[in-house]
Structure formats: structure tokens, C-alpha cells
Design an enzyme around this catalytic site. Structure first.
Site, PDB file in Angstrom:
ATOM      1  N   TYR A 173      61.914 105.486 -38.178  1.00 32.90           N
ATOM      2  CA  TYR A 173      61.833 105.397 -39.637  1.00 32.90           C
ATOM      3  C   TYR A 173      63.244 105.384 -40.236  1.00 32.90           C
ATOM      4  O   TYR A 173      63.590 104.541 -41.061  1.00 32.90           O
ATOM      5  CB  TYR A 173      61.037 106.605 -40.158  1.00 32.90           C
ATOM      6  CG  TYR A 173      60.876 106.643 -41.659  1.00 32.90           C
ATOM      7  CD1 TYR A 173      59.794 106.027 -42.268  1.00 32.90           C
ATOM      8  CD2 TYR A 173      61.801 107.311 -42.465  1.00 32.90           C
ATOM      9  CE1 TYR A 173      59.633 106.059 -43.652  1.00 32.90           C
ATOM     10  CE2 TYR A 173      61.650 107.351 -43.836  1.00 32.90           C
ATOM     11  CZ  TYR A 173      60.566 106.723 -44.422  1.00 32.90           C
ATOM     12  OH  TYR A 173      60.424 106.764 -45.780  1.00 32.90           O
ATOM     13  N   ASP A 174      64.066 106.328 -39.776  1.00 30.98           N
ATOM     14  CA  ASP A 174      65.432 106.402 -40.298  1.00 30.98           C
ATOM     15  C   ASP A 174      66.215 105.135 -39.972  1.00 30.98           C
ATOM     16  O   ASP A 174      67.001 104.649 -40.788  1.00 30.98           O
ATOM     17  CB  ASP A 174      66.154 107.627 -39.732  1.00 30.98           C
ATOM     18  CG  ASP A 174      65.571 108.906 -40.323  1.00 30.98           C
ATOM     19  OD1 ASP A 174      64.882 108.821 -41.358  1.00 30.98           O
ATOM     20  OD2 ASP A 174      65.772 109.982 -39.740  1.00 30.98           O
TER      21      ASP A 174
ATOM     22  N   SER B  57      55.149 102.957 -80.570  1.00 29.12           N
ATOM     23  CA  SER B  57      55.671 104.290 -80.301  1.00 29.12           C
ATOM     24  C   SER B  57      55.473 105.127 -81.565  1.00 29.12           C
ATOM     25  O   SER B  57      54.893 104.643 -82.541  1.00 29.12           O
ATOM     26  CB  SER B  57      57.134 104.219 -79.897  1.00 29.12           C
ATOM     27  OG  SER B  57      57.806 103.332 -80.747  1.00 29.12           O
ATOM     28  N   LEU B  58      55.945 106.335 -81.550  1.00 27.51           N
ATOM     29  CA  LEU B  58      55.750 107.215 -82.707  1.00 27.51           C
ATOM     30  C   LEU B  58      57.090 107.532 -83.331  1.00 27.51           C
ATOM     31  O   LEU B  58      58.095 107.662 -82.626  1.00 27.51           O
ATOM     32  CB  LEU B  58      55.122 108.537 -82.248  1.00 27.51           C
ATOM     33  CG  LEU B  58      53.711 108.435 -81.671  1.00 27.51           C
ATOM     34  CD1 LEU B  58      53.311 109.739 -80.998  1.00 27.51           C
ATOM     35  CD2 LEU B  58      52.726 108.106 -82.788  1.00 27.51           C
TER      36      LEU B  58
ATOM     37  N   LYS C  84      52.070 116.470 -77.175  1.00 29.84           N
ATOM     38  CA  LYS C  84      52.619 115.169 -76.786  1.00 29.84           C
ATOM     39  C   LYS C  84      53.013 115.278 -75.315  1.00 29.84           C
ATOM     40  O   LYS C  84      53.944 116.001 -74.952  1.00 29.84           O
ATOM     41  CB  LYS C  84      53.839 114.833 -77.651  1.00 29.84           C
ATOM     42  CG  LYS C  84      54.381 113.470 -77.337  1.00 29.84           C
ATOM     43  CD  LYS C  84      55.367 113.018 -78.389  1.00 29.84           C
ATOM     44  CE  LYS C  84      55.795 111.584 -78.131  1.00 29.84           C
ATOM     45  NZ  LYS C  84      56.330 111.366 -76.788  1.00 29.84           N
TER      46      LYS C  84
ATOM     47  N   LYS D 209      47.978 113.199 -86.370  1.00 32.78           N
ATOM     48  CA  LYS D 209      47.429 111.904 -86.794  1.00 32.78           C
ATOM     49  C   LYS D 209      46.467 112.128 -87.959  1.00 32.78           C
ATOM     50  O   LYS D 209      45.701 113.099 -87.940  1.00 32.78           O
ATOM     51  CB  LYS D 209      46.635 111.258 -85.645  1.00 32.78           C
ATOM     52  CG  LYS D 209      47.493 110.912 -84.449  1.00 32.78           C
ATOM     53  CD  LYS D 209      46.681 110.387 -83.281  1.00 32.78           C
ATOM     54  CE  LYS D 209      47.594 110.152 -82.102  1.00 32.78           C
ATOM     55  NZ  LYS D 209      46.898 109.977 -80.842  1.00 32.78           N
TER      56      LYS D 209
HETATM   57  N1  5U1 Z   1      49.160 112.904 -77.681  1.00 34.72           N
HETATM   58  C1  5U1 Z   1      49.582 111.697 -78.047  1.00 34.72           C
HETATM   59  N2  5U1 Z   1      50.652 111.116 -77.520  1.00 34.72           N
HETATM   60  N3  5U1 Z   1      50.753 109.933 -78.117  1.00 34.72           N
HETATM   61  C2  5U1 Z   1      51.668 108.945 -77.926  1.00 34.72           C
HETATM   62  N4  5U1 Z   1      48.998 110.897 -78.955  1.00 34.72           N
HETATM   63  C3  5U1 Z   1      49.725 109.772 -79.015  1.00 34.72           C
HETATM   64  N5  5U1 Z   1      49.557 108.656 -79.746  1.00 34.72           N
HETATM   65  C4  5U1 Z   1      50.445 107.672 -79.571  1.00 34.72           C
HETATM   66  C5  5U1 Z   1      51.513 107.807 -78.666  1.00 34.72           C
HETATM   67  C6  5U1 Z   1      52.492 106.690 -78.493  1.00 34.72           C
HETATM   68  O1  5U1 Z   1      50.375 106.535 -80.277  1.00 34.72           O
HETATM   69  C7  5U1 Z   1      49.387 106.382 -81.279  1.00 34.72           C
HETATM   70  C8  5U1 Z   1      49.997 105.500 -82.301  1.00 34.72           C
HETATM   71  C9  5U1 Z   1      48.181 105.729 -80.737  1.00 34.72           C
END
Ligand code: 5U1
Length: 772
Positions: free
Chosen positions: A65-66, A111-112, A147, A319
């Protein structure tokens, strides 16, 4: 390596070599042979890994392997351009026969936006209320949930069956990882009672315990270990051999959905409950909150439990609970208005600052970077931190106010480093008690360290910039790197490293040269295929990838130019407004003479305000500005109109417009842009003909008080129907929507004969019931 890959003849592991190639010294391989050999080695090693990790049935000895891994590294060292994306040197398992297919998301994966302070959450609630025209006491519940620090995944179910799984990618296009997703126990292969077509979204992650165990196995196998659970999850999901993914303990939380043929529920919380009923894991800490106070309570509860959850989270997501309100709120360029991520406080660590380097960016900005003695901050090793600019080093912010108690930053200092989420590490504090005696204040260069040109700081700008333009090698190469980057031309096989090498050797000096590379170096004395690390196949692939990108959407081209203040969002705004390259060029050229006048008018306005204040009277802005324009009869009215049209585009102000006109008017930069455009087929931006709405393609101005919806909502709706929304009335305005109290704009519209209507007529025209 410890553990054992014990004894099985390696030839049986598949992809049997031509006996000659497998025996040939890497130094004697041709490019084609090397390519075949790397494929064979990747296959052998992936199978060996899968057998070892997953089946617990090792196939080859440790020594064999190595030896395979060493041989793979030797071939890669001789042919770096052939290094596979799934190279066994970078990955634990590796395997692949073929790459991931691309998947275009039916609905963009966004994204958020981020919040860091409690006050940001209060403002988030207030902003939404303003947008929706809700009174402070109107109910507006939100969900709050952890998150997860993993990677987003989209799962498409058709007729209840999982038919496709895709990573987020750039939000528009991701990678097809269906086979791998099917190996994850938390992802149901079929759903009962779900809409016929349903895209479920959520996060793939790895628990702390599984991550630690995986790293032990990796270390024992002599394979790469992962820096954190997120990297481990990403590396495991993006294996080309799903047997390897299966051997990795991945988990999945569902939290959202994309396309769906029938609504899941009327509320966010109701939809999450349905996802749970379909068999998905949903986060047990998800709560419904009445408003900011309860949201912040839930934030603190989740933060208190963070250390004991057993998986990484980096904040709390809020949200809007009502889905009809989510729909009304809609999206900004890349983030929804109805959600926000409230990040946890940054992580901190102390270390020594060993040096301050100055980097020169594509717009000439001199950016100081702290080189740090490596230190672990929140599980990630940090050895660089941004120092922003010379004021920041000296202990002042952009408004000249004192930061860090006024402590300056010196080489040799003990510095407290912090990082929040994915943001670049920063210096939070300096420990003066440990400052070495010989440490001296940092002297910021006034010439460019790359080309020696003057580094100039304009009044009001915190950044010092190299005045060398494209003669500065750092600017030129950074512009090229930006040009080939993901949101720009994204040419396969031509990344930052290759561009740097071509630039260094004088083969590519500016973007247009990329498109003549084949003509100049596809045959003849010097050829791409003869360069170190290249060969016939990789050169042909590169030329084909370049050819493919001659067809480019307008917004990508604008972004790729890398102009100051012109990012992806502004590029999209410009492309939507002008629709074609020719129209954009004409407008910017036409507006250029007005840019200087605009500055003069700004200065006159400021002076008038100051004088008026000292004389205790109201400032007379309009006449003062008009006088400045009138002073320059050489500026054609068309220039002023083009300028006003440009700055009137929603999202484009005078700063962007000035940068754009200045860049296009600068002769060497313009020559470079024209040379590039001559090589391309620039696709028009989709426009009004794509929408049935009677307002598509029309320029609309809103003025006065709107009563049925807020200004932001009205603007967003108009744009979603293909209208252009402008802030000022001009001859190009098609419709003025005037609410009560409309003043000068209504008068100007009447003078110009612009169609004017009230809010109800507008709503009737766009076929919308009044929002409510
Ligand atoms: N828990 C959670 N994480 N997160 C990431 N909810 C959530 N919603 C997201 C994202 C990017 O986007 C929403 C706009 C659907």
C-alpha cells in the site's frame, strides 16, 4: 502504517496495468502513460482503502500500500498537471473512474446573511416589519434552529423515489453525488405521502465522535487526517467511489426544500414537521419564537448546549414562520430576506506576530497581512491574519476613531487572533506587557513593493493603492487570477497556479491572451504541451476549455473584468439594465465626461450645506448643482442623461459609476478590455421578451407614499416581472407610480410626458392583488 492491508495480490484489485507501465520508472513515463498510471494507482488505492475501512477486509499488505502511494506521488511530482482531482495524495480513500456530473439546481441554493449582535436580530425583525408594512404589535413569529457546520445537500424525490442528490456548488450548479447520498442512513431512499416532485435540502455533517474515530483510522492507515468534522464530511461526501462514502459515518439534517409540486405546509414549522414525518432527521432544538426576545432566548439555550451536542454548529438560523410572508419577502441577490444566521461569538487565541507582509491586489490595493506563529483557533490552525490597512495597524478605524485602545501593531508583538465562522482571521488585541523592547512602529510603504510605482492614498480612502496599473505584475496577475476564477470565466485546467506560470513566462499578459494561446503556443517552437507538467492531452483539453468559454454571458464578462466596486451583484444589475455589451459600452463612454462634473456638483453641494448651516438658512441644493452642470456647456446633455441613467440603476450609485467610467476611459485598461471583447461572443442578458408582463423592459420610478406595499417590496415585484426600477425620472422613464405626496418627480414626469399612475392602477397593471 499500522493496522493491516494484509495480503491479497494487488493485481486483483482491478484496472490491471499494462505490465510495462506498472514497472516503468516514473522518470521514464510519457504523458499518456503517466495519465494511465495515475488512474490505475488511484483505482488500486481506493479499492484498498474501501476494503480496509469499510469491509474490514484488507486486500493488500501495508508495505504494498505504501509503495503504491509513493509511486503515485512520484508520478504526480513529474507531471503536476496530471494530478487528479481525486488524487490519493490529497484524499483518504480516492478511487475514481470518472468525475462527478454537474447538476443545475432548478431553484438556486442560496446562502444566508449573517448577524453577530443581538441588536442585529432586533433590526432583522424591524426590517421585515418595514418591508411588509406590519405594525410593531402585529404577530410575526420566527423559527429558530441550530446552524449545522457541515455542507448543504439537495435531494430530489420524484414519485417518492430519491432520483438525484447534488451539492450546493456555486448555488446555481452543484455536483451530482446521488450514489454517495444513497449510502447515508439518515437519507430515506423513498418517501411515503410526499408531493410527486419534492426537493429536500439540508446539511450533511459528521459527529465529533465519528470524526475522532475516522482520524484515528486515517492516521493508522498513513492517510491524510482532517482538520475538522466539516472537512471530513465534505471529503467523505465528495468521494468518487461511493463505497468509500459508505464507510464514512455521515449524517443529515433536513431543514428546507426547493422545488415542490405541492406545498408542504403553510408554515416553516409545519413543513419541518412534514419532513420529519417523511422520515428525515430534523433538528430537535428547532423552536417557534414570538419575536426577537424569544429568538435571543433560544439562541442562548442553543449556545449553552453547543459543547455537548456532539456535532459542530456555528450559530442559530431564524426564519419567518409564515410561508406566504416568506414568498412576499423574496430574495436579494444571494440571500433570502426572510432568514438570517445569528453566528456565535468568535474564537480567540494568543500568538506571536512574526512579520507584516504587503500584498498587492488586482485593483492595486496594498493589503497588509500578519504572519503569525501558527496557533489553533477553534480547531483550525491559523498562521495569517488580515491587518486591513495602515490606519488599522496604527490603532484607528476608517473614521479615524481609536480601536484596540489605540494600541498599534508591531512585528514581534503578542497578538490575540480571532476568527468567526469562515471569516478571515483578525487581530483582536495586542498584549503591550509582552512587547519586545526592540519592536518599532510599522512603517507602511509609500511605494508598491511589487513594481516600485507610487502607492497613493486618495483623500477619504483608507487604502493605499499602487498607481502602476497593468504595468504592476502583481495587479496584472491578480486580475488574471480573478478573470479565470469561479464566478468569472472559470476555465477548466486554467486556475490561479497555471495563470501565474503562464504570466511569469510571458505567454499570457492580459485576459485576451488566453484566447490566442492556442494560435501562439499550440504549435511551433514553443508549445503548451511541452511545458513542464503538460502534455498533448492536457494541452488539448485546455484549448478546448478555452474555446468553450468564448461564449460568455454578459454579467460574467463584466464581473470578470475585476473593476473596483463591480462585484457579482453589480455586474448582474448592469447586465440586466443594458442587456448587451454594445449598449453598456456606449452608455459608459457617453457618461464619462459627466463623471467629473458629478464630483464637482457633490463638492458644491457639500459647500452649500456648510454655508447654509453657518448662515442659519435652508441649503439650496438643486440650484447649486444645476449651476455646476451649467458651468460646463461642453458636457453634452446626452452625457448627463447617460450618467443619470447609470447612477439611477437600482444598486448602482456614483461610486460604482465613477469606477466604471474611469476604468473604461483609461487608455491601457480600455485597450485590454477591447482586445478581450474582440475574442468573445458575448451573450445578451435575457430581457423583456422573456416575460409576458406588460411592464417587462419598462423603466419604472416609484415616488410618494405607497400604501399597499412598501417601496422595497414594490421594487422587488417590479424587477421580478422584468421591469427596471430607477430612482430618478428622465426621458427614459416609461412609468411613474406616484403615491400621495409625490412632488418634484411627478412634476418632471408630467413635463416629460411620462405615463403616471397611482398605486392601485399599477397593481392592476401587473395583475397583482394588493399585498396583505
Ligand atoms: N439550519 C439551517 N441551516 N441553514 C442553511 N437552516 C438553513 N437554511 C438555509 C441555509 C443555507 O437556507 C435557507 C434559505 C433555506
Amino acid at each position: 502504517m499500522s493496522g493491516s492491508h494484509n495480503s491479497r495480490d494487488q493485481g486483483q484489485a482491478g484496472a490491471r496495468p499494462g505490465p510495462d507501465i506498472a514497472q516503468t520508472d516514473p522518470a521514464a513515463l510519457t504523458e499518456d502513460q503517466a495519465s494511465a498510471e495515475l488512474a490505475r494507482l488511484a483505482d488500486l488505492l481506493a479499492r484498498a482503502n474501501a476494503a480496509y475501512h469499510h469491509d474490514d477486509a484488507p486486500e493488500i499488505s501495508d508495505a504494498d500500500y505504501d509503495a503504491l502511494k509513493r509511486r503515485n506521488a512520484a508520478v504526480e511530482a513529474r507531471f503536476p498537471a496530471l494530478k487528479r482531482p481525486d488524487s490519493p495524495s490529497d484524499q483518504i480513500g480516492a478511487a475514481p473512474a470518472e468525475g462527478f456530473g454537474k447538476v443545475r439546481h432548478a431553484q438556486r441554493m442560496l446562502s444566508l446573511s449573517n448577524a453577530f449582535e443581538d441588536s442585529d436580530i432586533v433590526e432583522f425583525d424591524a426590517r421585515i416589519r418595514r418591508y411588509l408594512n406590519l405594525a410593531p404589535l402585529d404577530p410575526l413569529p420566527f423559527t429558530a434552529e441550530p446552524k449545522i457546520d457541515g455542507l448543504s445537500l439537495s435531494l430530489l424525490y420524484e414519485g417518492g423515489e430519491l432520483t438525484r442528490a447534488a451539492t450546493r456548488g456555486d448555488g446555481e450548479t452543484g455536483e451530482n453525488v446521488t450514489a454517495n447520498a444513497r449510502t447515508i442512513a439518515d437519507i430515506p431512499p423513498r418517501l411515503e405521502g410526499a408531493p410527486d416532485r419534492l426537493e429536500v435540502r439540508g446539511e450533511v455533517y459528521m459527529s465529533h465522535a465519528d470524526f475522532a474515530a475516522l482520524n484515528i483510522r486515517q492516521a493508522e492507515a498513513g492517510a491524510k487526517t482532517f482538520a475538522n468534522p466539516r472537512n471530513a464530511a465534505a471529503g467523505s461526501l465528495r468521494q468518487l467511489d461511493s463505497a468509500i462514502t459508505r464507510s464514512r459515518p455521515l449524517k443529515f439534517f433536513a431543514y428546507a426544500w426547493g422545488v415542490t409540486s405541492a406545498p408542504l405546509a403553510e408554515t416553516q414549522i409545519g413543513a419541518i414537521e412534514r419532513l420529519a414525518a417523511f422520515g428525515f432527521q430534523v433538528n430537535p432544538l428547532t423552536r417557534l419564537c414570538d419575536g426577537p426576545e424569544e429568538m435571543l432566548d433560544q439562541y442562548r439555550r442553543i449556545e449553552d448546549q453547543r459543547a455537548t451536542l456532539g456535532y459542530d454548529i456555528d450559530g442559530v438560523v431564524y426564519k419567518v414562520n409564515r410561508l406566504d410572508l416568506q414568498e412576499r419577502l423574496g430574495f436579494r441577490a444571494t440571500t433570502p430576506r426572510w432568514a438570517i444566521a445569528h453566528k456565535f461569538a468568535a474564537e480567540l487565541a494568543w500568538t506571536r506576530l512574526e512579520a507584516i507582509d504587503i500584498q498587492v491586489g488586482r485593483t492595486g490595493a496594498l493589503s497588509p497581512v500578519a504572519r503569525l506563529h501558527p496557533v489553533t483557533v477553534g480547531g483550525v490552525v491559523v498562521s495569517n491574519a488580515t491587518l486591513h490597512n495602515e490606519d488599522y495597524i496604527a490603532g484607528r478605524d476608517s473614521r479615524g476613531e481609536v480601536i484596540r485602545g489605540g494600541k498599534d501593531i508591531r512585528v514581534g508583538d503578542w497578538a490575540q487572533v480571532y476568527r468567526a465562522g469562515d471569516v478571515i482571521p483578525k487581530i483582536a488585541d495586542i498584549d503591550l506587557s509582552r512587547r519586545p523592547e526592540e519592536a518599532v512602529p510599522f512603517s507602511f510603504p509609500t511605494t508598491c513593493p511589487e513594481c516600485g510605482s507610487d502607492a497613493v492614498r486618495e483623500p477619504g480612502d483608507a487604502i493605499r493603492r499602487c498607481a502602476g496599473g497593468l504595468i504592476c505584475p502583481a495587479q496584472a496577475v491578480e486580475k488574471l487570477k480573478h478573470f479565470v476564477s469561479r464566478g468569472a470565466f472559470d476555465i477548466e485546467g486554467l486556475g490561479a497556479r497555471q495563470v501565474e506560470q503562464f504570466y511569469r513566462d510571458g505567454w499570457i499578459a492580459e485576459p485576451a491572451d488566453i484566447f490566442t494561446l492556442q494560435t501562439r503556443y499550440g504549435s511551433g517552437m514553443q508549445q503548451v504541451k511541452n511545458r513542464e507538467g503538460w502534455g498533448e492531452k492536457s494541452a488539448d483539453n485546455l484549448f478546448a476549455a478555452i474555446e468553450e468559454k468564448r461564449d460568455i454571458p454578459l454579467r460574467r464578462l463584466i464581473f470578470a473584468l475585476g473593476l473596483r466596486h463591480v462585484g457579482e451583484v453589480v455586474s448582474a444589475d448592469l447586465a440586466r439594465h443594458y442587456r448587451s455589451w454594445a449598449a453598456l459600452l456606449e452608455a459608459v463612454d457617453q457618461a464619462a465626461p459627466a463623471a467629473l462634473r458629478h464630483r464637482a456638483a457633490d463638492a458644491a453641494e457639500e459647500a452649500e450645506r456648510a454655508t447654509a448651516q453657518s448662515e442659519g438658512r435652508r441649503a439650496r441644493i438643486k440650484p447649486v448643482r444645476d449651476a455646476i452642470w451649467a458651468e460646463a456647456p461642453d458636457i453634452p446633455p446626452a452625457a448627463r442623461a447617460a450618467w443619470e441613467d447609470l447612477v439611477g440603476i437600482d444598486g448602482i450609485g456614483a461610486t460604482v459609476a465613477a469606477s466604471l467610467t474611469a476604468s473604461f476611459a483609461q487608455s491601457s485598461e480600455r485597450a485590454s478590455i477591447d482586445a478581450l471583447a474582440a475574442q468573445l461572443r458575448i451573450a445578451q442578458e435575457a430581457g423583456p421578451q422573456d416575460s409576458d408582463s406588460p411592464v417587462a423592459g419598462k423603466t419604472v420610478v416609484f415616488t410618494g407614499k405607497l400604501e399597499k406595499m412598501t417601496r422595497d417590496e414594490a421594487k422587488a415585484r417590479a424587477e421580478s416581472l422584468g421591469a427596471k426600477v430607477s430612482g430618478s425620472v428622465s426621458a427614459k422613464t416609461d412609468i411613474l407610480v406616484a403615491g400621495p405626496g409625490a412632488g418634484a418627480k411627478a412634476k418632471k414626469a408630467a413635463d416629460l410626458g411620462v405615463t403616471t399612475m397611482d398605486e392601485d392602477s399599477w397593481l392592476a397593471l401587473i395583475g397583482a392583488g394588493p399585498a396583505g
